[in-house]
Design an enzyme around this catalytic site. Structure first.
Site, PDB file in Angstrom:
ATOM      1  N   ASP A   1      -0.906  -3.112  -9.757  1.00 10.89           N
ATOM      2  CA  ASP A   1      -1.090  -2.184  -8.742  1.00 10.89           C
ATOM      3  C   ASP A   1      -0.973  -0.618  -9.068  1.00 10.89           C
ATOM      4  O   ASP A   1      -1.534   0.142  -8.641  1.00 10.89           O
ATOM      5  CB  ASP A   1      -0.550  -2.598  -7.361  1.00 10.89           C
TER       6      ASP A   1
ATOM      7  N   ASP B   1      -5.047   3.265  -3.090  1.00 12.01           N
ATOM      8  CA  ASP B   1      -3.541   3.704  -3.212  1.00 12.01           C
ATOM      9  C   ASP B   1      -3.675   4.791  -4.284  1.00 12.01           C
ATOM     10  O   ASP B   1      -3.067   6.014  -4.002  1.00 12.01           O
ATOM     11  CB  ASP B   1      -2.613   2.626  -3.402  1.00 12.01           C
TER      12      ASP B   1
ATOM     13  N   ARG C   1       4.135 -13.257   3.934  1.00 12.57           N
ATOM     14  CA  ARG C   1       4.841 -12.203   4.501  1.00 12.57           C
ATOM     15  C   ARG C   1       5.107 -12.148   5.843  1.00 12.57           C
ATOM     16  O   ARG C   1       5.888 -11.506   6.341  1.00 12.57           O
ATOM     17  CB  ARG C   1       3.960 -10.813   4.344  1.00 12.57           C
TER      18      ARG C   1
ATOM     19  N   ALA D   1       0.896  -1.182  -0.124  1.00 17.28           N
ATOM     20  CA  ALA D   1       0.093  -0.048  -0.030  1.00 17.28           C
ATOM     21  C   ALA D   1       0.914   1.424  -0.141  1.00 17.28           C
ATOM     22  O   ALA D   1       0.626   2.123  -0.754  1.00 17.28           O
ATOM     23  CB  ALA D   1      -0.903   0.077   1.312  1.00 17.28           C
ATOM     24  N   GLU D   2       1.850   1.181   0.928  1.00 15.68           N
ATOM     25  CA  GLU D   2       2.719   2.509   1.037  1.00 15.68           C
ATOM     26  C   GLU D   2       3.582   2.655  -0.411  1.00 15.68           C
ATOM     27  O   GLU D   2       3.909   3.837  -0.870  1.00 15.68           O
ATOM     28  CB  GLU D   2       3.694   2.548   2.235  1.00 15.68           C
TER      29      GLU D   2
END
Length: 316
Positions: A301, A265, A111, A39-40
């Site tokens: 993304d 995002d 993860r 996301a970041e």
């Protein structure tokens, strides 16, 4: 560094993304397309493409996935001087399926125990962080381990004390939290530290118990947010702001939804970039809606995240 070395700083995990070559169950896919995820990092890439100076802090392994991710972020013009590459740790990755009906694709994460999950408050370099004029935070980084939540809180507290602005996207990942109650408590506590809060409507219902965009926005405004923008998918967004009051911005028409992941995002990158440029709240939300609409029409993304030239061509 001067006080204006960066426009935006972000802390978070980058993962290698493997996107299935065909619709259907992940186990039936025969090959995968390699992309970046996180996301970041999605927001960092979106902001950098629009010409903002962006710094990203994280941890990666020195494996091939980590090397790929670091090279990609550097190629996007992002400052990675505070990314630690640790040969004793592994880089997280995820598989993403394909769908043809516009629904959310299946995602499988790998993860747990990743390099980024080892980050602690000691990874927050205060001088580097406060050399940015804005911090963008999400609910993902604090969820990945017991040590990243305190680290996330520290980043927000440091920036608040320094008089910088902070945006926060809840970006809920329920499977990373011990319980829904723990998630709700932590996310709302983080949101109370932000100036701009950007929840999706479904997230807002879960986090606040409210059933309308107005109610969700009011909840976070009462926690202290100066601006709340509630994402409404194809319908656009609703905002409640100190300076611009309340209003709605219509969504942009989309011919075909290819992949919904990353739309939020892209939306965040649009809103943040516009506000940091001094644009009005309605203009910022409109830009966010446009980038979000672009994001759902591509496979990965970040493919739909525009350049500054594309933004200007669209008149946004």
């Amino acid at each position: 560094m001067t006080d204006t070395a960066f426009d935006v700083a972000l802390f978070g995990e980058a993962m290698l993304l493997l996107v299935a070559d065909r619709p259907g169950p992940l186990e039936d896919a025969q090959s995968f397309h390699k992309r970046t995820a996180g996301a970041e990092t999605n927001v960092a890439i979106g902001l950098s493409r629009l010409g903002l100076k962006v710094g990203w802090a994280s941890r990666l392994g020195t494996d091939s996935m980590g090397r790929c991710l670091l090279a990609t972020m550097k190629a996007e013009g992002i400052d990675c001087s505070h990314v630690i590459c640790d040969a004793t740790q592994k880089t997280g990755f995820q598989f993403k399926g394909r769908v043809t009906d516009g629904s959310d694709p299946p995602v499988e994460y790998h993860r747990k125990g990743s390099a980024a999950s080892q980050m602690t408050v000691d990874d927050v370099d205060v001088a580097w962080l406060t050399s940015a004029r804005h911090l963008h935070a999400t609910g993902v980084f604090p969820a990945i381990s017991a040590t990243t939540l305190p680290a996330a809180i520290k980043t927000m507290d440091v920036m608040r004390a320094a008089g910088r602005t902070i945006s926060f996207d809840p970006n809920l990942r329920p499977t990373l939290w011990a319980s829904t109650e723990a998630m709700r408590s932590a996310i709302n506590d983080l949101a109370s530290r932000a100036d701009w809060v950007l929840p999706g409507m479904e997230e807002g219902v879960l986090l606040t118990g409210e059933s309308t965009p107005e109610g969700v926005a009011r909840f976070y405004r009462q926690l202290g947010a100066k601006l709340v923008v509630v994402k409404l998918g194809a319908e656009g967004a609703y905002y409640d702001s100190d300076v611009a009051g309340t209003g709605r911005v219509a969504g942009f028409p989309v011919k075909e939804v290819i992949d919904t992941v990353g739309a939020g995002d892209g939306f965040a990158a649009g809103v943040i970039s516009a506000l940091l440029e001094g644009r009005s709240v309605p203009d910022a939300v409109r830009r966010g809606c446009w980038i979000g609409a672009r994001a759902v029409q591509v496979l990965g993304d970040t493919e739909g995240l525009p350049t500054r030239a594309q933004l200007e061509e669209a008149g946004l």
